[in-house]
Design a protein around this motif. Structure first.
Motif, PDB file in Angstrom:
ATOM      1  N   ASN B  48       0.839  -1.213   0.000  1.00 19.74           N
ATOM      2  CA  ASN B  48       0.000   0.000   0.000  1.00 19.74           C
ATOM      3  C   ASN B  48       0.872   1.261   0.000  1.00 19.74           C
ATOM      4  O   ASN B  48       2.099   1.194   0.106  1.00 19.74           O
ATOM      5  CB  ASN B  48      -0.973  -0.002   1.187  1.00 19.74           C
ATOM      6  CG  ASN B  48      -0.247  -0.160   2.511  1.00 19.74           C
ATOM      7  OD1 ASN B  48       0.822   0.414   2.691  1.00 19.74           O
ATOM      8  ND2 ASN B  48      -0.809  -0.939   3.422  1.00 19.74           N
ATOM      9  N   LYS B  49       0.192   2.418  -0.129  1.00 18.85           N
ATOM     10  CA  LYS B  49       0.958   3.672  -0.277  1.00 18.85           C
ATOM     11  C   LYS B  49       1.731   4.029   0.995  1.00 18.85           C
ATOM     12  O   LYS B  49       2.783   4.656   0.927  1.00 18.85           O
ATOM     13  CB  LYS B  49       0.042   4.815  -0.716  1.00 18.85           C
ATOM     14  CG  LYS B  49      -0.992   5.250   0.295  1.00 18.85           C
ATOM     15  CD  LYS B  49      -1.780   6.414  -0.259  1.00 18.85           C
ATOM     16  CE  LYS B  49      -2.811   6.855   0.779  1.00 18.85           C
ATOM     17  NZ  LYS B  49      -3.706   7.890   0.285  1.00 18.85           N
ATOM     18  N   GLU B  50       1.233   3.602   2.157  1.00 26.13           N
ATOM     19  CA  GLU B  50       1.960   3.872   3.409  1.00 26.13           C
ATOM     20  C   GLU B  50       3.310   3.148   3.395  1.00 26.13           C
ATOM     21  O   GLU B  50       4.322   3.686   3.832  1.00 26.13           O
ATOM     22  CB  GLU B  50       1.135   3.426   4.626  1.00 26.13           C
ATOM     23  CG  GLU B  50      -0.044   4.320   4.972  1.00 26.13           C
ATOM     24  CD  GLU B  50      -1.243   4.123   4.062  1.00 26.13           C
ATOM     25  OE1 GLU B  50      -1.326   3.054   3.417  1.00 26.13           O
ATOM     26  OE2 GLU B  50      -2.079   5.040   3.970  1.00 26.13           O
ATOM     27  N   MET B  51       3.288   1.910   2.909  1.00 22.29           N
ATOM     28  CA  MET B  51       4.541   1.131   2.810  1.00 22.29           C
ATOM     29  C   MET B  51       5.539   1.849   1.910  1.00 22.29           C
ATOM     30  O   MET B  51       6.719   1.963   2.236  1.00 22.29           O
ATOM     31  CB  MET B  51       4.260  -0.254   2.225  1.00 22.29           C
ATOM     32  CG  MET B  51       3.690  -1.245   3.181  1.00 22.29           C
ATOM     33  SD  MET B  51       3.447  -2.781   2.250  1.00 22.29           S
ATOM     34  CE  MET B  51       2.518  -3.708   3.424  1.00 22.29           C
ATOM     35  N   ALA B  53       5.567   5.097   1.075  1.00 24.06           N
ATOM     36  CA  ALA B  53       5.992   6.369   1.671  1.00 24.06           C
ATOM     37  C   ALA B  53       7.030   6.154   2.768  1.00 24.06           C
ATOM     38  O   ALA B  53       7.927   6.982   2.951  1.00 24.06           O
ATOM     39  CB  ALA B  53       4.777   7.105   2.230  1.00 24.06           C
ATOM     40  N   SER B  54       6.924   5.035   3.485  1.00 28.37           N
ATOM     41  CA  SER B  54       7.854   4.780   4.597  1.00 28.37           C
ATOM     42  C   SER B  54       9.289   4.530   4.124  1.00 28.37           C
ATOM     43  O   SER B  54      10.231   4.574   4.915  1.00 28.37           O
ATOM     44  CB  SER B  54       7.361   3.587   5.431  1.00 28.37           C
ATOM     45  OG  SER B  54       7.514   2.404   4.679  1.00 28.37           O
ATOM     46  N   LEU B  84       0.249   9.477  -5.888  1.00 27.38           N
ATOM     47  CA  LEU B  84       1.195   9.125  -4.821  1.00 27.38           C
ATOM     48  C   LEU B  84       2.331  10.146  -4.742  1.00 27.38           C
ATOM     49  O   LEU B  84       2.722  10.579  -3.657  1.00 27.38           O
ATOM     50  CB  LEU B  84       1.800   7.741  -5.080  1.00 27.38           C
ATOM     51  CG  LEU B  84       0.997   6.530  -4.622  1.00 27.38           C
ATOM     52  CD1 LEU B  84       1.666   5.255  -5.117  1.00 27.38           C
ATOM     53  CD2 LEU B  84       0.891   6.501  -3.103  1.00 27.38           C
ATOM     54  N   GLU B  87       1.247  13.288  -3.060  1.00 18.46           N
ATOM     55  CA  GLU B  87       1.158  13.112  -1.609  1.00 18.46           C
ATOM     56  C   GLU B  87       2.552  13.089  -0.969  1.00 18.46           C
ATOM     57  O   GLU B  87       2.760  13.648   0.108  1.00 18.46           O
ATOM     58  CB  GLU B  87       0.404  11.817  -1.287  1.00 18.46           C
ATOM     59  CG  GLU B  87      -1.089  11.931  -1.580  1.00 18.46           C
ATOM     60  CD  GLU B  87      -1.845  10.640  -1.329  1.00 18.46           C
ATOM     61  OE1 GLU B  87      -1.280   9.711  -0.721  1.00 18.46           O
ATOM     62  OE2 GLU B  87      -3.006  10.557  -1.752  1.00 18.46           O
ATOM     63  N   LEU B  88       3.497  12.447  -1.661  1.00 17.68           N
ATOM     64  CA  LEU B  88       4.875  12.401  -1.142  1.00 17.68           C
ATOM     65  C   LEU B  88       5.468  13.807  -1.067  1.00 17.68           C
ATOM     66  O   LEU B  88       6.149  14.156  -0.100  1.00 17.68           O
ATOM     67  CB  LEU B  88       5.758  11.505  -2.029  1.00 17.68           C
ATOM     68  CG  LEU B  88       5.498  10.001  -1.961  1.00 17.68           C
ATOM     69  CD1 LEU B  88       6.312   9.269  -3.025  1.00 17.68           C
ATOM     70  CD2 LEU B  88       5.839   9.437  -0.594  1.00 17.68           C
ATOM     71  N   GLU B  91       4.279  15.614   1.867  1.00 17.05           N
ATOM     72  CA  GLU B  91       4.898  15.105   3.106  1.00 17.05           C
ATOM     73  C   GLU B  91       6.353  15.532   3.236  1.00 17.05           C
ATOM     74  O   GLU B  91       7.053  15.110   4.160  1.00 17.05           O
ATOM     75  CB  GLU B  91       4.789  13.577   3.152  1.00 17.05           C
ATOM     76  CG  GLU B  91       3.378  13.104   3.482  1.00 17.05           C
ATOM     77  CD  GLU B  91       3.227  11.587   3.401  1.00 17.05           C
ATOM     78  OE1 GLU B  91       4.232  10.888   3.620  1.00 17.05           O
ATOM     79  OE2 GLU B  91       2.119  11.136   3.109  1.00 17.05           O
TER      80      GLU B  91
END
Lengths: 173, 151
Positions: B48-51, B53-54, B84, B87-88, B91
């Motif tokens: 997923n996108k959280e993975m 982004a991390s 994505l 969003e990055l 952040e």
């Protein structure tokens, strides 16, 4: 250049059967570990398949039309060894205008390659696909005009240089 | 026939026969094509996108490399990479990394490597992907430098 209709090539065989079986095994293992996610993966795959089937249909018709009208000797002139600047222009424009996932275009590229399509043009075609004309307004929305214009210009330039490098490196070895 | 004439010349071939040949060509590739589609499904369901982004740390140089690798492994429509990427950026991830990420998403394809190698040969596939990897970083850096120069 390989003969287009050699008896060996005419014999039908499934390609990538082992890879397909390996992916099936992977699905089996994942289904044991995480059934819900695996079901979701299968649904996503079905969605992707629905998306690419019409593109593959277009590729079949396009490949057949090319064979029907195309003169292999002329192809060698326009997109083969004598292609020159015009060939680069065709490869880059085709890359920018092509839709769908990259792998949907592999069969047609393979076919044209057997007719003498240069590897440099193939590399340029694949990289130029990064310019997505229908998505440009969305790119502008997220990243701005300057980013979109410079990125698109450098992609096309980079695609061309990569094509030249592929031919230099292949030629040297 | 004069080699300087038009590219497309019909020499009384059968269109139906050519259609059948083209369909058989695509059909023979279906196991590999289905395998790639299956891998695309696994990637989209399990990553997923959280993975994604991390993976980014905030260091521009490291993140540009990470963006190229992550974009090369990721699969899906280009539109998803733009969302994505947007969003990055929000952040605080550098534009170098985001540019490399969205570019690698479309130009590199770890998942489709087996099919590309089967169809176009291992040697060409390796050469093309190595060059595409290097050029993705170059194009990303050149784009950000050009924007900075414009300002």
């Amino acid at each position: 250049m390989a003969p287009v209709d050699s008896p060996k090539q005419r014999r039908f065989h499934w390609r990538g059967l082992k890879t397909f079986l390996a992916v099936l095994v992977l699905y089996g293992v994942l289904a044991l570990l995480s059934p819900e996610k695996t079901m979701e993966a299968a649904k996503v795959s079905l969605g992707v398949l629905e998306e690419i089937l019409p593109i593959l249909g277009v590729v079949v018709f396009f490949t057949a039309a090319l064979h029907y009208w195309l003169d292999p000797r002329k192809l060698a002139k326009h997109l083969g060894e004598e292609g020159g600047l015009k060939g680069w222009g065709i490869a880059l424009t085709a890359g920018i205008l092509s839709h769908g996932p990259m792998y949907a275009w592999y069969p047609m590229i393979e076919d044209l390659r057997k007719h003498g399509l240069r590897d440099g043009y193939i590399a340029a075609f694949f990289y130029a696909r990064a310019v997505k004309i229908p998505l440009l307004p969305i790119m502008i929305h997220y990243f701005g005009w300057a980013f979109t214009v410079f990125l698109s210009l450098y992609i096309v330039l980079g695609a061309w240089v990569q094509g030249i490098l592929v031919e230099r490196i292949e030629g040297r070895s | 026939m004069d080699a300087g004439g038009p590219l497309f010349v019909n020499e009384r071939r059968s269109y139906r026969k050519e259609l059948k040949k083209a369909a058989i060509g695509i059909l023979s590739l279906m196991p590999m094509m289905l395998a790639i589609v299956g891998l695309v499904g696994i990637f989209q369901a399990f990553v997923n996108k959280e993975m994604l982004a991390s993976l980014f740390s905030g260091d521009a140089v490291r993140d540009t490399l990470v963006g190229t690798v992550a974009g090369g492994i990721a699969v899906g429509q280009a539109l998803i990479s733009y969302i994505l990427g947007g969003e990055l950026l929000q952040e605080g991830i550098s534009l170098y990394a985001v540019a490399a990420f969205i570019l690698a998403w479309v130009t590199l394809g770890v998942v489709q490597l087996p099919l590309e190698a089967e169809v176009l040969g291992v040697r060409f596939t390796v050469l093309r992907n190595v060059l595409a990897f290097l050029f993705t970083i170059l194009v990303a850096v050149a784009t950000v430098w050009s924007i900075q120069w414009l300002r």
